[in-house]
Design an enzyme around this catalytic site. Structure first.
Site, mmCIF file in Angstrom:
data_model
loop_
_atom_site.group_PDB
_atom_site.id
_atom_site.type_symbol
_atom_site.label_atom_id
_atom_site.label_comp_id
_atom_site.label_asym_id
_atom_site.label_seq_id
_atom_site.Cartn_x
_atom_site.Cartn_y
_atom_site.Cartn_z
ATOM 1 N N ARG A 91 0.849 -1.196 0.000
ATOM 2 C CA ARG A 91 0.000 0.000 0.000
ATOM 3 C C ARG A 91 0.880 1.239 0.000
ATOM 4 N NH1 ARG A 91 -2.748 -2.471 4.638
ATOM 5 N NH2 ARG A 91 -4.176 -4.043 3.808
ATOM 6 N N ARG A 122 3.184 -29.262 5.039
ATOM 7 C CA ARG A 122 4.217 -28.604 5.829
ATOM 8 C C ARG A 122 3.740 -28.670 7.272
ATOM 9 N NH1 ARG A 122 9.296 -27.857 5.884
ATOM 10 N NH2 ARG A 122 9.932 -25.818 6.607
ATOM 11 N N ARG A 174 7.161 -16.625 13.573
ATOM 12 C CA ARG A 174 6.450 -15.536 14.239
ATOM 13 C C ARG A 174 6.255 -15.818 15.717
ATOM 14 N NH1 ARG A 174 0.302 -15.828 11.721
ATOM 15 N NH2 ARG A 174 -0.107 -17.980 12.223
ATOM 16 N N GLU A 179 6.214 -19.963 16.571
ATOM 17 C CA GLU A 179 5.827 -20.959 15.547
ATOM 18 C C GLU A 179 7.034 -21.356 14.710
ATOM 19 O OE1 GLU A 179 1.246 -19.586 14.604
ATOM 20 O OE2 GLU A 179 2.575 -19.968 12.908
ATOM 21 N N TYR A 216 -6.014 -25.329 1.283
ATOM 22 C CA TYR A 216 -5.931 -24.331 2.348
ATOM 23 C C TYR A 216 -7.211 -23.500 2.324
ATOM 24 C CZ TYR A 216 -4.872 -20.854 5.667
ATOM 25 O OH TYR A 216 -4.975 -20.061 6.786
#
Ligand SMILES: Cc1cc2nc3c(=O)[nH]c(=O)nc-3n(C[C@H](O)[C@H](O)[C@H](O)COP(=O)(O)OP(=O)(O)OC[C@H]3O[C@@H](n4cnc5c(N)ncnc54)[C@H](O)[C@@H]3O)c2cc1C
Length: 370
Positions: free
Chosen positions: A176, A249, A280, A300, A348
């Site tokens: 953006r 994964r 993260r 994670e 997903y």
């Protein structure tokens, strides 16, 4: 003589797909039993309370959608807070606004208005050819922004060099030139007050549920209990992996309780350096503004996945797509079994998408039975 079965539907999996399907057929007058091999409902969006904080056990889950029908539907079962998802990136100790926006360009290069942001991005974009993920990303944001925000994170996430990944793994890189640093653009966003588990608990109200039972261990017995089966587990497991296992994964979570009321600015901070093994850190209390003297954080770690481990992200490469297609064709020959959700469709799905899919499939099933 056919024997009368106890239920109209046996629903395997108490995640969002199974629970929405169960609610819909129950409300249409059919009986059903929901079973799950885990000892809790809500599947991967399961949350549990610890230290007065709702912990997202299988990774951060943020509800976001533009689908008004889905939003109205979930609001039947719980109230949502007004959480808007904000993410920061930690790169070599520096905190940066993300997705890349005017604030990010200001932090890195002193760019201070929209016109200059547009000019800056135009000047850094690389005119290179190549259909791999790395070339494609450099075409969008140039080499430096790619190094800072995308390369290390993506390589950790998928466990291989970005130059060997197909560009299709990310549909677009959100960039953006305004100072809007909302992670999602969707109209409707929030976190269920009291957590996702209570949302699913309310959805399953009045419905028979058995936990800690694996359908595939007693398939015959369960099949005898219902006229139709809704299967939301892995489709390759259903067929005994006869064509081979679909690849995923994996993820490992390391949770810590800290004696401080706040650890980081935002609920999620991405660590994009390749040298840091986790992708993260989630600070759970920041999803619902919970007050507590302590805080709970989870790191994670993406991992190689082996058959039998918890599957997280499907690997949508050509070989796995072909393998899934074989299983899908096989499933067409079983009219009494409905396959749905992220594992049975090897896809997903975001939560709003899996809810929309369960609403569509349950409606067509109910119509068919009329
Ligand atoms: C790390 C991570 C973060 C995510 N974050 C977001 C987010 O922020 N926002 C968003 O919208 N979506 C997010 N998602 C996606 C979200 O988790 C899924 O859309 C949703 O959980 C899919 O629901 P489901 O019912 O298809 O599958 P699941 O929730 O996996 O439910 C399937 C259930 O079937 C059970 N089961 C499987 N096999 C058997 C068997 N043989 N017998 C009995 N039970 C069985 C499983 O135990 C499981 O509980 C995220 C996903 C991941 C991996």
């Amino acid at each position: 003589m056919t024997q009368e079965k106890k239920y109209d539907f046996l629903i395997v999996g108490a995640g969002l797909f199974g629970s929405v399907f169960a609610r819909e057929v129950t409300d249409a007058g059919y009986s059903c039993l929901v079973i799950d091999k885990r000892n809790h409902i809500a599947g991967n969006c399961y949350t549990r309370e610890e230290e007065g904080i709702q912990v997202h056990q299988y990774g951060a889950h943020i509800f976001h959608t533009n689908d008004e029908k889905v939003w109205t539907y979930v609001n039947r079962f719980t109230k949502f807070n007004k959480y808007r998802h904000m993410v920061e990136v930690n790169f070599r100790g520096k905190l940066l606004s993300f997705p890349i926006n005017l604030k990010t360009l200001q932090q890195l290069y002193g760019v201070n208005n929209e016109t200059n942001a547009v000019k800056h991005l135009e000047s850094v974009r690389e005119e290179i050819t190549g259909k791999d993920f790395e070339s494609w990303a450099k075409q969008q944001v140039g080499a430096e922004l790619y190094e800072i925000f995308i390369k290390g994170y993506t390589e950790k996430q998928w466990g291989r060099p970005a130059s060997e990944l197909p560009s299709a793994i990310i549909k677009r890189i959100p960039i953006r030139t305004t100072a809007n640093d909302d992670y999602f653009d969707d109209t409707y966003q929030g976190i269920p007050i009291g957590g996702y588990t209570s949302l699913v608990e309310n959805m399953l109200s009045g419905i028979d549920v058995q936990l800690g039972v694996n359908y595939l261990d007693n398939k015959k017995e369960y099949d005898n209990m219902a006229n139709s089966i809704v299967f939301t587990g892995p489709i390759d497991a259903y067929y005994g992996y006869q064509f081979g296992a679909l690849a995923y994964r994996g993820l490992k979570f390391k949770q810590q309780t800290l004696e401080t009321d706040s650890f980081q600015n935002t609920a999620v901070v991405n660590y994009t350096e390749a040298e840091i093994p986790f992708t993260r850190i989630i600070e759970h209390k920041k999803f619902d503004y919970q007050k507590s003297n302590k805080t709970i954080v989870t790191k994670e770690y993406p991992t190689e996945w082996c058959k039998g481990e918890e599957p997280f992200y499907p690997i949508n490469d050509a070989a796995n797509k072909t393998l899934y297609e074989k299983y899908r064709l096989l499933s067409n020959s079983e009219p009494n079994v409905i396959f749905g959700g992220r594992l049975a469709e090897y896809k997903y799905y975001d939560m709003h998408q899996v809810i929309a899919s369960a609403l569509t499939k349950s409606a067509s099933t109910i119509n068919f039975l009329k």
